[in-house]
Enzyme design. Structure first.
Site, short mmCIF file in Angstrom:
data_model
loop_
_atom_site.label_atom_id
_atom_site.label_comp_id
_atom_site.label_asym_id
_atom_site.label_seq_id
_atom_site.Cartn_x
_atom_site.Cartn_y
_atom_site.Cartn_z
N ASN A 46 0.85 -1.19 0.00
CA ASN A 46 0.00 0.00 0.00
C ASN A 46 0.88 1.24 0.00
O ASN A 46 1.92 1.30 0.67
CB ASN A 46 -1.00 0.00 1.15
N ILE A 47 0.47 2.20 -0.80
CA ILE A 47 1.22 3.45 -0.95
C ILE A 47 0.24 4.59 -0.69
O ILE A 47 -0.66 4.84 -1.50
CB ILE A 47 1.84 3.55 -2.36
N GLU A 48 0.42 5.23 0.46
CA GLU A 48 -0.52 6.27 0.87
C GLU A 48 -0.08 7.63 0.36
O GLU A 48 1.02 7.79 -0.18
CB GLU A 48 -0.66 6.25 2.40
N GLU A 59 -2.90 -4.74 -3.00
CA GLU A 59 -3.41 -5.68 -4.01
C GLU A 59 -3.44 -5.05 -5.38
O GLU A 59 -3.01 -5.63 -6.38
CB GLU A 59 -4.84 -6.14 -3.64
N CYS A 90 -10.26 -4.92 0.13
CA CYS A 90 -11.36 -3.96 0.12
C CYS A 90 -12.22 -4.17 -1.13
O CYS A 90 -11.84 -4.87 -2.07
CB CYS A 90 -10.82 -2.54 0.18
N1 THU Z 1 -5.22 -1.38 2.43
C1 THU Z 1 -4.63 -2.25 1.56
O1 THU Z 1 -3.53 -1.99 1.08
N2 THU Z 1 -5.28 -3.39 1.26
C2 THU Z 1 -6.43 -3.80 1.85
O2 THU Z 1 -6.93 -4.86 1.53
C3 THU Z 1 -7.08 -2.96 2.86
C4 THU Z 1 -6.53 -1.58 2.99
C5 THU Z 1 -4.50 -0.17 2.82
C6 THU Z 1 -5.04 1.12 2.33
C7 THU Z 1 -4.50 2.08 3.37
O3 THU Z 1 -3.18 2.46 3.02
C8 THU Z 1 -4.43 1.27 4.63
O4 THU Z 1 -4.49 -0.08 4.23
C9 THU Z 1 -5.54 1.56 5.62
O5 THU Z 1 -6.78 1.51 5.02
#
Ligand code: THU
Length: 129
Positions: A46-48, A59, A90
């Site tokens: 995940n890259i915020e 994913e 998600c």
């Molecule tokens: N996130 C994912 O990378 N995959 C998931 O299946 C659920 C959520 C990340 C998005 C965000 O950076 C962090 O988790 C919190 O929601």
């Protein structure tokens, strides 16, 4: 064909890549490892972003890496997170899985145990054009 990399090995790759997650806002780090039919693995994290909506999940990161390399044979994706619990994909990621790996599999691990699902059971009646 799909047994070149075991579910355990795929989970271990997801656990390893999780260190590269960029999650300064949620501190929720996610790692994904996507297996193609010839054994190639694409990783994702995940890259915020300070503009929260620009965040990408682990994913979709992995799936987009594979698709952008021309892959059409996405078989299964392993997911792990820093929560210590099982992290399920998600809704947006499930929709993307429906697009690119509708017959595929989702593997989630808490680092100790592994659970397996079909994309089709996690996303029944997904949107298709
Ligand atoms: N996130 C994912 O990378 N995959 C998931 O299946 C659920 C959520 C990340 C998005 C965000 O950076 C962090 O988790 C919190 O929601």
């Amino acid at each position: 064909m799909n047994n070149i990399v075991s579910d355990k090995e795929l989970c271990d790759i997801a656990i390893d890549i999780q260190k590269n997650a960029y999650a300064p806002y949620s501190d929720f780090r996610v790692g994904a490892a996507l297996l193609c039919s010839d054994g190639t693995v694409y990783t994702g994290v995940n890259i915020e972003n300070a503009s929260y909506g620009a965040t990408v999940c682990a994913e979709r990161c992995a799936i987009f890496k594979a698709v952008s390399e021309g892959r059409k044979d996405l078989v299964k994706i392993a997911i792990t997170s820093s929560s210590g619990d099982f992290t399920m994909p998600c809704g947006m990621c499930r929709q993307v899985m429906t697009e690119f790996m509708p017959d595929g599999e989702v593997i989630v691990t808490n680092g100790k145990e592994i659970k397996n699902y079909k994309v089709s059971e996690l996303m029944p009646f997904g949107f298709v054009l």
